[in-house]
Design a protein around this motif. Structure first.
Motif, PDB file in Angstrom:
ATOM      1  N   PHE A  67      74.397  21.791  22.203  1.00  0.00           N
ATOM      2  CA  PHE A  67      75.358  21.848  23.306  1.00  0.00           C
ATOM      3  C   PHE A  67      75.897  23.250  23.566  1.00  0.00           C
ATOM      4  CE2 PHE A  67      75.503  17.424  21.838  1.00  0.00           C
ATOM      5  CZ  PHE A  67      75.101  16.823  23.014  1.00  0.00           C
ATOM      6  N   SER A  68      75.657  24.173  22.618  1.00  0.00           N
ATOM      7  CA  SER A  68      76.226  25.503  22.835  1.00  0.00           C
ATOM      8  C   SER A  68      75.191  26.547  23.256  1.00  0.00           C
ATOM      9  CB  SER A  68      76.956  25.968  21.572  1.00  0.00           C
ATOM     10  OG  SER A  68      76.099  25.830  20.467  1.00  0.00           O
ATOM     11  N   ASP A  69      73.921  26.306  22.956  1.00  0.00           N
ATOM     12  CA  ASP A  69      72.898  27.307  23.274  1.00  0.00           C
ATOM     13  C   ASP A  69      72.463  27.221  24.735  1.00  0.00           C
ATOM     14  OD1 ASP A  69      70.376  28.627  23.538  1.00  0.00           O
ATOM     15  OD2 ASP A  69      70.228  28.636  21.351  1.00  0.00           O
ATOM     16  N   PRO A  70      72.487  28.349  25.466  1.00  0.00           N
ATOM     17  CA  PRO A  70      72.111  28.318  26.891  1.00  0.00           C
ATOM     18  C   PRO A  70      70.656  27.917  27.130  1.00  0.00           C
ATOM     19  CG  PRO A  70      72.456  30.572  26.146  1.00  0.00           C
ATOM     20  CD  PRO A  70      72.961  29.679  25.069  1.00  0.00           C
ATOM     21  N   VAL A  71      69.762  28.228  26.175  1.00  0.00           N
ATOM     22  CA  VAL A  71      68.351  27.836  26.343  1.00  0.00           C
ATOM     23  C   VAL A  71      68.221  26.320  26.367  1.00  0.00           C
ATOM     24  CG1 VAL A  71      66.041  27.971  25.333  1.00  0.00           C
ATOM     25  CG2 VAL A  71      67.560  29.947  25.217  1.00  0.00           C
ATOM     26  N   PHE A  72      68.980  25.659  25.484  1.00  0.00           N
ATOM     27  CA  PHE A  72      68.957  24.198  25.453  1.00  0.00           C
ATOM     28  C   PHE A  72      69.564  23.625  26.724  1.00  0.00           C
ATOM     29  CE2 PHE A  72      69.033  25.035  20.808  1.00  0.00           C
ATOM     30  CZ  PHE A  72      67.783  24.531  20.559  1.00  0.00           C
ATOM     31  N   LYS A  74      69.709  24.919  29.601  1.00  0.00           N
ATOM     32  CA  LYS A  74      68.747  25.104  30.696  1.00  0.00           C
ATOM     33  C   LYS A  74      67.672  24.002  30.667  1.00  0.00           C
ATOM     34  CE  LYS A  74      66.256  27.715  33.694  1.00  0.00           C
ATOM     35  NZ  LYS A  74      66.635  27.748  35.092  1.00  0.00           N
ATOM     36  N   ALA A  75      67.180  23.726  29.446  1.00  0.00           N
ATOM     37  CA  ALA A  75      66.131  22.702  29.309  1.00  0.00           C
ATOM     38  C   ALA A  75      66.655  21.329  29.723  1.00  0.00           C
ATOM     39  CB  ALA A  75      65.607  22.662  27.876  1.00  0.00           C
ATOM     40  N   VAL A 236      65.713  11.321  31.201  1.00  0.00           N
ATOM     41  CA  VAL A 236      65.939  12.386  30.220  1.00  0.00           C
ATOM     42  C   VAL A 236      64.690  12.743  29.439  1.00  0.00           C
ATOM     43  CG1 VAL A 236      68.407  12.097  29.893  1.00  0.00           C
ATOM     44  CG2 VAL A 236      66.815  10.677  28.589  1.00  0.00           C
ATOM     45  N   SER A 237      63.580  12.068  29.709  1.00  0.00           N
ATOM     46  CA  SER A 237      62.389  12.407  28.937  1.00  0.00           C
ATOM     47  C   SER A 237      61.236  12.704  29.887  1.00  0.00           C
ATOM     48  CB  SER A 237      62.089  11.273  27.959  1.00  0.00           C
ATOM     49  OG  SER A 237      60.795  10.815  28.074  1.00  0.00           O
ATOM     50  N   GLN A 254      61.179  29.706  32.834  1.00  0.00           N
ATOM     51  CA  GLN A 254      62.113  29.097  33.776  1.00  0.00           C
ATOM     52  C   GLN A 254      62.054  27.572  33.765  1.00  0.00           C
ATOM     53  OE1 GLN A 254      64.233  30.851  35.885  1.00  0.00           O
ATOM     54  NE2 GLN A 254      63.626  32.551  34.569  1.00  0.00           N
ATOM     55  N   THR A 255      60.962  27.017  33.244  1.00  0.00           N
ATOM     56  CA  THR A 255      60.723  25.586  33.469  1.00  0.00           C
ATOM     57  C   THR A 255      60.718  24.749  32.200  1.00  0.00           C
ATOM     58  OG1 THR A 255      58.348  25.897  33.334  1.00  0.00           O
ATOM     59  CG2 THR A 255      59.333  26.076  35.517  1.00  0.00           C
ATOM     60  N   GLN A 256      61.302  25.270  31.108  1.00  0.00           N
ATOM     61  CA  GLN A 256      61.332  24.483  29.878  1.00  0.00           C
ATOM     62  C   GLN A 256      62.095  23.173  30.089  1.00  0.00           C
ATOM     63  OE1 GLN A 256      59.550  24.875  27.455  1.00  0.00           O
ATOM     64  NE2 GLN A 256      59.541  26.914  26.575  1.00  0.00           N
TER      65      GLN A 256
END
Lengths: 306, 297
Positions: A67-72, A74-75, A236-237, A254-256
């Motif tokens: 919940f804190s990482d921006p990469v997550f 974004k995904a 969600v999947s 960009q699309t993860q």
């Protein structure tokens, strides 16, 4: 007579049936239940050398990281964005196609079109990706068509290299592959509607359009609701094969989505605990969505899957 | 009854739409078929439609002369045969046993088998399980994890349940034992649903490529679908195929006519050929599966 046998006698009498079942039961234990234990890893700092029993427990550390990482983040946003487009905007297309099939007259023509439209469903996702790549290739048909329509001055480009097109590509390829086959279930539902209803409507002076609105559509509503409930969990999947297939060097970052990130983190980078936690969170949310949609559907229309 | 103008217009629109649907479905495939039969150097100029411009077999000769390509074809074929056979045994066995209403523990067993369709451990725990079972880089990773499919089991069970009850009783009176009842009566009568399950299993096995992506690193265990993934995603394999061609053709032919595009096209056609060629004739069995499944729901 049968009731007087003891349980052990009953079991012995049915030993052939248990033998037949043993394969499926054994398989389910090994390949479904044993991996469930692995969920424990998401609460550990899993170390491959210490194993699941030696690795230290860290509570919800990995869930907090999600919940804190921006990469997550974004995904997660991508996953919701892509899937809501596919699920909600894509949903009516097979229904409309089924209605159109139903209005077709010529038997041979109808059979031919149906056969063709079902075909892509049976190709693997990677085949579909390969066909799309070839279609949008610099020297491929898409650029040929563009040149034919606009003229020689156009620049040949590959639209698959631009992350802005990604959602359209996912939506388009999903439709291309699935629209025909998804209509089968609705055609079956249409075939199940009582033909007397149509007779009565004709006598009352309803044209084909009115018959469709007042008889066919309400007739397939329960089927449509069930299909919607069953597919709602996919919000969600993402379809890993589709997304991973269409990703390339230019669009990857960009699309993860959640599924591709779990693969990248877990299998490619060896970040096992984090990947498991991410997958688990996804599974739980997916289940809750199906449960919630089913609940709403039951309240409003008495249609549900359980 | 007279048809109104609106209905005629709609009918025309419907036919035009259906033709459009057929074209956009078939065109990408037919285009690749043409490219795969076209001279690679010529394809680069663009403009290939559904007919090859400079006809050649050399693209197919190239891929089929590559040993890892042929090897992947063998792996794919092998897993289809073995995987389908094993799947059929497990699925049919369980389905037949679960039709017996007085089997002790039947409801519990159904419950036990259905739970994993809702909950799963996810990818990473599977990864460790396969490592532990030595399934990594092992051909059996293609076969064992797909040996049972709950949904197909339900389809077979629904079908067997719909068979007339009297048959089994008559066979018992005639002195048949339970093995004979299954092999001589139930299975022969269930052939239509068996065909459906065989086809679904075979297509699933043929089409799977993520198993190789996750669990296979050894080249000689790649499946054909995974080779296709490599060919469209990674230049390395395309180059390898092209080099084989150069070595083979070397000396005689002055120009190597094979390009990555034409290799890709030939690979796509070979990888999809069994499905495209067989599917139209077997369509009714696929649809039947959906119908039986839908009744159950």
């Amino acid at each position: 007579m049968h009731n007087q046998l003891t349980l052990s006698q009953k079991i012995r009498r049915n030993k052939f049936l248990y033998l037949l079942l043993s394969g499926a039961v054994l398989w389910t234990i090994i390949f479904c239940y044993v991996p469930m234990i692995g969920i424990v890893m998401s609460f550990q700092d899993f170390n491959i050398f210490k194993g699941m029993f030696g690795s230290p427990f860290v509570g919800f550390k990995h869930f907090n990281a999600i919940f804190s990482d921006p990469v997550f983040a974004k995904a997660v946003v991508n996953t919701l964005y892509y899937n809501s487009i596919i699920l909600i905007i894509g949903f009516p297309f097979p229904i409309v196609l089924a209605l159109l099939f139903n209005e077709l007259k010529g038997r041979f023509f109808k059979r031919f079109v149906q056969t063709v439209s079902y075909l892509p469903y049976f190709l693997s996702w990677i085949s579909v990706v390969a066909l799309f790549y070839a279609f949008f290739e610099m020297s491929g048909p898409f650029n040929d068509l563009k040149e034919f329509l606009v003229g020689h001055e156009i620049e040949r480009t590959n639209i698959l290299m631009d992350p802005d097109n990604f959602v359209a590509i996912l939506f388009g390829s999903h439709l291309w592959k699935n629209i025909g086959w998804s209509s089968v279930i609705f055609l079956a539902a249409i075939a199940g509607i009582d033909s007397q209803l149509y007779e009565a409507a004709k006598i009352d002076g309803c044209g084909r359009w009115k018959q469709m609105i007042h008889i066919t559509l309400p007739g397939i509503m329960p089927t449509a609701m069930i299909i919607f409930i069953l597919s709602s969990g996919s919000l969600v999947s993402s379809n890993f094969e589709q997304v991973y297939g269409f990703q390339n060097l230019y669009t990857m970052e960009q699309t993860q989505v959640v599924n591709t990130l779990v693969y990248q983190l877990g299998i490619q980078q060896g970040n096992y605990s984090l990947a498991t936690a991410f997958g688990l969170a996804q599974g739980i949310v997916s289940f809750l969505i199906v449960y919630g949609v089913n609940w709403i559907s039951k309240k409003t229309s008495q249609v549900g899957i359980w | 009854m007279r048809t109104s103008f609106g209905e005629k217009a709609f009918r025309l629109f419907n036919i035009v739409f259906m033709i459009f649907l057929c074209v956009i479905t078939l065109y990408p495939y037919l285009n690749q078929l043409a490219v795969s039969l076209n001279d690679g150097q010529d394809t680069i100029f663009g403009g290939i439609t559904v007919f090859p411009r400079e006809f050649t077999w050399s693209n197919y000769e190239t891929v089929f002369s590559n040993s890892s390509f042929v090897g992947s074809l063998v792996i794919s074929g092998g897993r289809v045969l073995l995987g389908t056979l094993l799947g059929l045994i497990l699925i049919t066995g369980a389905a037949y046993a679960l039709t017996k209403k007085n089997l002790p523990g039947r409801n519990f067993l159904i419950f036990f088998l259905i739970i994993p369709t809702f909950i799963s451990g996810g990818l990473i725990p599977l990864y460790f399980l396969y490592r532990y079972l030595h399934l990594m880089n092992n051909f059996m990773v293609y076969v064992l994890p797909m040996a049972f499919v709950f949904f197909y089991m339900i389809i077979v069970r629904t079908y067997i349940q719909s068979l007339p009850n009297g048959l089994e009783e008559a066979a018992i009176i005639d002195g048949a034992n339970e093995v004979q009842i299954l092999t001589r009566i139930i299975i022969p009568l269930s052939m239509p649903v068996m065909a459906t399950v065989i086809l679904w299993l075979a297509v699933t096995h043929w089409n799977d490529w993520t198993t190789s992506l996750y669990f296979i690193t050894k080249k000689d265990l790649y499946t054909l679908q995974f080779v296709m993934y490599k060919v469209i995603k990674e230049a390395e394999l395309v180059n390898e195929l092209a080099v084989t061609q150069a070595r083979m053709g070397g000396g005689g032919n002055q120009a190597v006519a094979v390009t990555p595009e034409s290799i890709k096209a030939a690979t796509i056609i070979v990888a999809t050929f069994p499905i495209v060629a067989l599917y139209p004739f077997l369509q009714k069995y696929f649809i039947q599966g959906v119908m039986i499944g839908a009744i159950k729901e």
